[in-house]
Design a protein around this motif. Sequence first.
Motif, short mmCIF file in Angstrom:
data_model
loop_
_atom_site.label_atom_id
_atom_site.label_comp_id
_atom_site.label_asym_id
_atom_site.label_seq_id
_atom_site.Cartn_x
_atom_site.Cartn_y
_atom_site.Cartn_z
N PHE A 322 0.83 -1.20 0.00
CA PHE A 322 0.00 0.00 0.00
C PHE A 322 0.87 1.26 0.00
CE2 PHE A 322 -2.11 3.21 2.79
CZ PHE A 322 -3.14 3.57 1.93
N ALA A 323 1.93 1.25 0.84
CA ALA A 323 2.81 2.42 0.92
C ALA A 323 3.49 2.70 -0.42
CB ALA A 323 3.87 2.19 2.00
N VAL A 324 3.84 1.65 -1.14
CA VAL A 324 4.56 1.82 -2.41
C VAL A 324 3.61 2.12 -3.56
CG1 VAL A 324 6.02 0.64 -4.10
CG2 VAL A 324 6.49 0.37 -1.65
N HIS A 325 2.56 1.31 -3.70
CA HIS A 325 1.72 1.40 -4.90
C HIS A 325 0.57 2.38 -4.78
CE1 HIS A 325 3.75 -1.96 -6.89
NE2 HIS A 325 3.77 -2.57 -5.72
N LYS A 326 0.16 2.75 -3.57
CA LYS A 326 -0.95 3.67 -3.42
C LYS A 326 -0.50 5.03 -2.87
CE LYS A 326 -5.46 3.94 -3.99
NZ LYS A 326 -6.44 3.12 -3.26
N LEU A 327 0.43 5.02 -1.94
CA LEU A 327 0.89 6.28 -1.35
C LEU A 327 2.04 6.90 -2.12
CD1 LEU A 327 0.73 5.40 2.47
CD2 LEU A 327 -1.03 6.44 1.02
N GLY A 328 2.73 6.10 -2.95
CA GLY A 328 3.75 6.65 -3.83
C GLY A 328 5.14 6.78 -3.25
#
Length: 543
Positions: A322-328
Motif C-alpha cells: 500500500f505504501a509503495v503502490h498507493k501512497l507513492g
Amino acid sequence: MAVWQWFRCFSGPRLQRIHRSPDQTRPDGRSSRRGFNYQPKGLEKHTDSILGWASTVWSLSYYSSPLLLCYLYRKGYICSSKLVPVSQYLGTILICLLGVACLRGWGRWKNPEYLQFISILEENKRNHSPENKRKLRCFTFDFPHWPQDFSWREVSSPKLTKAGVSLLKPEPKLRGTADSILYSVRTLPCHIIGYLVAHTFGRRMLYPGSVGLLQKAMKPMLMQGQAKLIEEYDGQRNKLVACDGNEIDTMFVDRRTDGGHNGKTLVICCEGNAGFYEVGCMNTPLDAGYSVLGWNHPGFGDSTGVPFPQNEANAMDVVIQFAVHKLGFQLNDIIIYAWSIGGFTATWAVMSYPEIQSLVLDASFDDLLPLALKVMPESWRPLVQYTVRRYVNLNNAEQLLKYQGPVLLIRRSRDEIITTGGPEDIMSNRGNDLLLKLLQSRYPKIMTDEGIRVVKQWLGASNQLEEASVYSGYEVDDGWCVSVLQSYQTDRDVLFPWTVGEDMTQEGRRQLALFLARKYMRNFESTHCTPLPASEFHSPWKL
C-alpha cells in the motif's frame, strides 16, 4: 422511500464521531478538522445502550463458557428435557433484541446528522470518487462498513505462497521413515495440547491487545487517539485487505508537503503486544516530523483476524504494498520502526524487502522462546518449546540477519518485560543477544571471543557514565575506526559478512567491536512501556 431510508438506518453502522471538513484551514496552513462525538438522541441512545450491554454479556459468556458449561452440567441442566425451555428462552431474548434494533433504526431515521452520514456512505458505495471519499472521511464509524481502500490483489507479489507470504521455518530434524512415524505417534499428544494452548490462552497471553474485553475498556482512549490523528495531523484512515482476507486498519499522516526534510521519508510503525496505532509508538516519528503509516495487528482494534505469525506477516506485506503502490513512496524512502513484539513484523519486512532504507527496533528481543520459558513452569519446558516453535515462532534475530541495511537497536536500561532475570539485571535483556548476533553475523573477524567480551562489558554498564568509562578505557579512536571500515568498503564493496579485522591486532579489534556496538545500539534510561521521545528517534548509522 421512507421504508427504505429506515432500513438503511436499521442496517447501517454505528456512527462514532463527526469531523469538520478538511477544507477549513488554520493560520499555519494545515487543515482544521476539530470535530465532536456523535450524540444519539433519546430512543437511539437507550436502544444502543441495551445492545451494547447485550454485546458485553455475550463476550463475558464466551470467555467464561468452559466454566459455565461445567457448572450447568454438574447442576443437571444439560439434558434434552431442559435444553428445550432454555432454547425457547434464548429465542425470546433474540426476538426482543431484534425489536430493540428496529427501534434504534427508527431513532437514527429521526436524526438528521445520521441521515446525512448514511446518505454519504451509500453514495460512496455507488461511486468511489475522490470527492465522495473526502466527504466520507469526515465521519468515524464501525470499520466493517468502511469501504476497501487497497487490496493485495491490486499488485502481483512473488512472495505469496498458498498460506500467504513466506516465513522462515525451523529446520526439521532428519529421521528415517520408521523413526518419523514412531516419532509422530509419540508426540501426537504434545501436538494436540500445543495447538490448544496456542489457540486459547497462549495467544491471548502473548497478544493481550487482541482480547475483546480489553479493547472495550480502552475504546474511549482509542477513539480519542484516532480523533487526534485525524483532526490535528490530517490523518487518513484506510482499510487494507491482506491475502488471507483479514482487513487491516491503518492511519497515514502525509508530511511531504510541509517542507521539512523528514517528511519525504515514510516511517511504518509496528506496535507492541498491547499497542494500537491510536495510542502507540506512531506518535514518536510524528513528533519528529516524518510521514508516518501506522497499522493495527490482526485482531487489534478494528483489524480482523488473529495475530499469529503468518497473519502478522500477511498484514505487514499489504501495508508495504500500500505504501509503495498507493501512497507513492519508494522502498528506499521507508524506515521500519517497531516497538517490542512488533520487531517480528519489522524484521520480516526488511528481510523480505531488502531495499528498505533502514530499521529501528525499540525494546525488542532476539527470540520469543527464552522469554516464554521464563514465565512458564519448568515442568512445561518441552511443551513450551514445541508450541512456540510450531505456532508462535517469533524469530526476530534469524530474520534480521538476512538484512543488509542500516539498523538501530534501542535498549531500555530498566526493561522489565524482555529480561529473563529481572529489570535490575541488565545483562539478561534479550536486546543484548540481538545486538551480539547481529554483530557476529556482520563482522565475524572482529567479534571473536575478545570482541564479544568487551562488548558484553560495555552492555553491562548500568548508566551512561559507566558506558562512557568502558568506551574511553579501551581508548577507542572513532576516526580511526571509521577510516578502517571505509577503506574496507571501498576496496571490496561486498555484502555482509565482512572479513575486516582478520589481519588486525587484538587492540584494533577491541576498538572496532566497541565502536560498532555503540553505533548499532543506543541506551534509553527507562522502563519497557515508557513512550520513546522524538529526541531519541534517529535514523540508523550508515557508514
